[in-house]
Design an enzyme around this catalytic site. Structure first.
Site, PDB file in Angstrom:
ATOM      1  N   CYS A   1      -3.146  10.925   2.001  1.00 12.96           N
ATOM      2  CA  CYS A   1      -2.967   9.492   1.504  1.00 12.96           C
ATOM      3  C   CYS A   1      -1.527   9.704   0.649  1.00 12.96           C
ATOM      4  O   CYS A   1      -0.146   9.493   1.449  1.00 12.96           O
ATOM      5  CB  CYS A   1      -3.641   8.998   0.341  1.00 12.96           C
ATOM      6  SG  CYS A   1      -5.943   8.765   1.154  1.00 12.96           S
TER       7      CYS A   1
ATOM      8  N   LYS B   1       0.730  -1.271   0.450  1.00 13.91           N
ATOM      9  CA  LYS B   1      -0.147   0.050  -0.077  1.00 13.91           C
ATOM     10  C   LYS B   1       0.338   0.809  -0.199  1.00 13.91           C
ATOM     11  O   LYS B   1       0.721   2.053  -0.381  1.00 13.91           O
ATOM     12  CB  LYS B   1      -0.773  -0.264   1.129  1.00 13.91           C
ATOM     13  CG  LYS B   1      -1.959   1.125   1.655  1.00 13.91           C
ATOM     14  CD  LYS B   1      -2.463   2.127   0.316  1.00 13.91           C
ATOM     15  CE  LYS B   1      -2.782   3.114   0.382  1.00 13.91           C
ATOM     16  NZ  LYS B   1      -5.067   3.003   0.244  1.00 13.91           N
TER      17      LYS B   1
END
Ligand code: SAJ
Length: 416
Positions: A268, A214
């Site tokens: 993010c 991720k």
């Protein structure tokens, strides 16, 4: 094995947890959403939403009405628990895992033998192992993977979300998922669960690899945007049009440069690379530098604007767009916000903000004198300097005649 009759406890009802809860509920799972924010819980139980995401409100409305989704502040027993709580960083870019720890402590109280617990929050490598320790510390009567040689009572896995804000409902179902188990059996179990609502492939690995995967995805994007942003600095210095440069270079069959902009925003890409830097500081040199380049871009734009207004007595500056990316109203970690705020605080003239996706200025701008939210036509009529910060759809329609006689700073290259 998860079936449409399974009950899922979705811990964290924010930008990821709420859409995930709604999508699972729409696929027949019984979902109990858990959030510490009483306001969010009340809003959701009323069939409405407290965040910005296209198509989400209609879905939440439907699943709440059908009784498939209900929200509460206290976890209740379930078959599967998913955790999607924030993982910000503290001072000095140290990851803050306190929300995961609190979520672990809250669900530990209602865990029972046979439960599956999956962490979805973007996390530094090793966090799933820590999650197991936090759960085990609360429940000595249960066995956990990694801590027992036998088949554990509880399965634990890591499965990061990968959805794009603005397209969450579609991507939650269509995207492939990486499922990292604490053990191969945990991975299997989690894979079977995700298959009940995900159409994309669910690919199995171990928890640590899934955690780094991720972080790698968002760092890849950050590094590539940093390359484009660095080119924009080089091009500015050499008086070359960076947009033409990128367009021409991308004609090469193996070159695909991303778009320079005013910086990188959102919750993010501007955060996750720091988790890698924190875990492996001496190895992650390029990842760190990319962050610094992207974080430095708003200041570069502000300097350009200050240079443009240097000789104007009472300048009027139009800032087009506040969101962190086009066609949404999400202002989180937005470089456009940072630039607008810096301009407003520098007290050099009037700042006209055009942001079609909000109804009033955010608190940080609202109280500043000489900052006004206005329409595109009003801003274009009054401004001496027009700064395009976000390429929202309506801004593409601006004609060159609308910009005549004005100093234009197009940070997204749409008015070429
Ligand atoms: N940006 C540029 N130039 C580009 C592309 C983007 O300056 O060429 C800027 C945008 O303007 C924005 C920022 O980057 O400020 C991030 O926008 P984005 O659309 O690239 O990504 P996010 O933050 O909306 O979502 C990302 C996605 N990750 C990847 O594409 C690798 C999404 O799939 C993740 O699920 C999400 O982060 C997340 O939650 O981690």
């Amino acid at each position: 094995m998860a079936s449409s009759r399974s009950t899922v406890g979705m811990v964290g009802l924010g930008y990821i947890g709420l859409p995930t809860a709604a999508v699972m509920a729409s696929r027949g799972l019984h979902v109990i959403g858990v959030d510490v924010n009483q306001h969010a819980v009340d809003v959701i139980n009323d069939g409405r939403i407290h965040i910005v995401e296209p198509d989400l409100e209609a879905l939440v409305h439907e699943v709440v009405r059908k009784g498939q989704l209900r929200a509460t502040t206290v976890p209740e027993p379930a078959d599967v628990f998913l955790i999607a709580v924030p993982t910000p960083f503290k001072a000095d870019k140290v990851p803050d895992l306190s929300y995961i720890e609190a979520a672990a402590k809250a669900i530990a109280l209602v865990l029972k033998k046979g439960n599956l617990v999956v962490l979805e929050s973007t996390s530094p490598v090793g966090t799933t192992e820590r999650l197991v320790q936090w759960l085990a510390a609360e429940r000595e009567d249960l066995t956990f993977p990694g801590l027992t040689a036998d088949e554990p009572d509880i399965s634990v896995a890591y499965c990061p979300e990968r959805v794009l804000p603005g397209k969450v409902i579609v991507e939650l179902v269509e995207n492939d998922r990486v499922v990292g188990g604490m053990t191969p059996q945990c991975a299997d179990r989690a894979q079977r669960f995700y298959k009940t609502f995900v159409k994309g492939d669910c690919i199995i690995t171990n928890a640590r690899t899934a955690e780094l995967c991720k972080l790698t995805e968002n760092s890849f994007r950050d590094v590539n945007i940093a390359f484009a942003n660095e080119l924009s600095l080089v091009a500015d210095e050499l008086n070359i049009d960076v947009w033409e440069l990128v367009r021409l270079a991308n004609r090469h069959p193996r070159v695909n440069i991303l778009q320079p902009g005013p910086g990188v925003g959102g919750h993010c890409i501007a955060v996750d690379p720091w988790f890698i830097v924190h875990s492996a500081p001496s190895s992650a040199r390029m990842i760190k530098m990319a962050r610094e380049i992207n974080d430095g871009k708003p200041e570069h734009i502000v300097k350009k604007i200050h240079a443009a207004i240097a000789n104007i007595e009472a300048p009027v500056i139009a800032c087009l767009g506040l969101a962190f990316k086009p066609d949404i109203g999400d202002l989180r970690e937005s470089p456009a916000m940072e630039i607008t705020e810096t301009l407003a605080r520098s007290d050099r003239g009037v700042v006209l903000v055009v942001e079609p996706h909000i109804e009033q200025l955010p608190a940080t701008l609202r109280d500043l004198p000489r900052v006004h939210l206005t329409s595109l036509s009003d801003a274009l009529m009054r401004a001496d300097v027009v700064v395009l910060l976000v390429h929202h759809q309506p801004f593409f329609a601006v004609e060159s005649t609308d910009l005549e006689g004005k100093f234009v700073i197009d940070t997204r290259g749409i008015w070429q």
